[in-house]
Write a protein that holds these residues in place. Structure first.
Motif, PDB file in Angstrom:
ATOM      1  N   GLU A  46      -2.981  10.432   0.475  1.00  0.00           N
ATOM      2  CA  GLU A  46      -3.749   9.755   0.242  1.00  0.00           C
ATOM      3  C   GLU A  46      -3.334   9.919  -1.512  1.00  0.00           C
ATOM      4  O   GLU A  46      -3.187  10.739  -2.640  1.00  0.00           O
ATOM      5  CB  GLU A  46      -5.715   9.611  -0.268  1.00  0.00           C
ATOM      6  CG  GLU A  46      -5.690   9.277   1.330  1.00  0.00           C
ATOM      7  CD  GLU A  46      -7.192   9.584   1.571  1.00  0.00           C
ATOM      8  OE1 GLU A  46      -8.278   9.626   0.693  1.00  0.00           O
ATOM      9  OE2 GLU A  46      -7.948   9.442   3.189  1.00  0.00           O
ATOM     10  N   LYS A  78       0.826  -0.949  -0.288  1.00  0.00           N
ATOM     11  CA  LYS A  78      -0.079   0.136   0.188  1.00  0.00           C
ATOM     12  C   LYS A  78       0.683   1.643   0.363  1.00  0.00           C
ATOM     13  O   LYS A  78      -0.361   2.162  -0.100  1.00  0.00           O
ATOM     14  CB  LYS A  78      -0.645   0.407   1.209  1.00  0.00           C
ATOM     15  CG  LYS A  78       0.042  -0.039   2.289  1.00  0.00           C
ATOM     16  CD  LYS A  78      -1.091  -0.297   3.842  1.00  0.00           C
ATOM     17  CE  LYS A  78      -0.613  -0.149   5.327  1.00  0.00           C
ATOM     18  NZ  LYS A  78      -1.443   0.095   6.179  1.00  0.00           N
ATOM     19  N   ASP A  89      -5.752   3.997  -3.753  1.00  0.00           N
ATOM     20  CA  ASP A  89      -5.837   2.908  -2.561  1.00  0.00           C
ATOM     21  C   ASP A  89      -4.273   2.764  -1.898  1.00  0.00           C
ATOM     22  O   ASP A  89      -3.775   2.157  -1.118  1.00  0.00           O
ATOM     23  CB  ASP A  89      -6.456   1.933  -2.539  1.00  0.00           C
ATOM     24  CG  ASP A  89      -5.233   0.929  -4.158  1.00  0.00           C
ATOM     25  OD1 ASP A  89      -4.623   1.694  -4.678  1.00  0.00           O
ATOM     26  OD2 ASP A  89      -4.967  -0.189  -4.151  1.00  0.00           O
TER      27      ASP A  89
END
Length: 122
Positions: A48, A9, A51
């Protein structure tokens, strides 16, 4: 083989000190990406990025920006052996990892740094 890899991530942008403030301003004020708040005033800015999480790290002495990626392995021990067999170079010297964190650094053939972390730590 039951070893699997998947994208992690985190994306880290390593930024030379002389370009750092303008780069943070670019993501914060120009693109207006949603900032993920940290725990303290000196925390690394994070945004951000779809994702993913984009980390902006200030790197004194660096001459140009670099992108570092995270790859998650289903079995960190097997991943280490497999990547070694495939001729991947470990790069653990580039940045210390926290004690107990099951991960290591490698370099792709084009010298992109990857953090290989355990799916147990995600």
């Amino acid at each position: 083989m039951d070893l699997e890899f998947e994208p992690g991530k985190n994306i880290a942008m390593k930024i030379p000190a002389h370009e750092y403030e303008n780069t943070v301003r670019f993501y914060r004020e120009v693109l207006r990406f949603k900032e993920i708040t940290g725990n303290g005033a000196g925390d690394t800015p994070r945004f951000e990025f779809g994702d993913k999480v984009l980390w902006l790290d200030c790197m004194p002495g660096l001459s140009q920006s670099e992108i570092w990626l995270e790859v998650v392995a289903s079995d960190i021990g097997k991943a280490s052996e497999y990547l070694k067999e495939q001729g991947c170079h470990r790069r653990d010297e580039i940045e210390p990892l926290p004690n107990g964190f099951k991960a290591f650094w490698i370099s792709s053939p084009s010298n992109i740094i990857h953090l290989v972390s355990s799916s147990d730590d995600t």
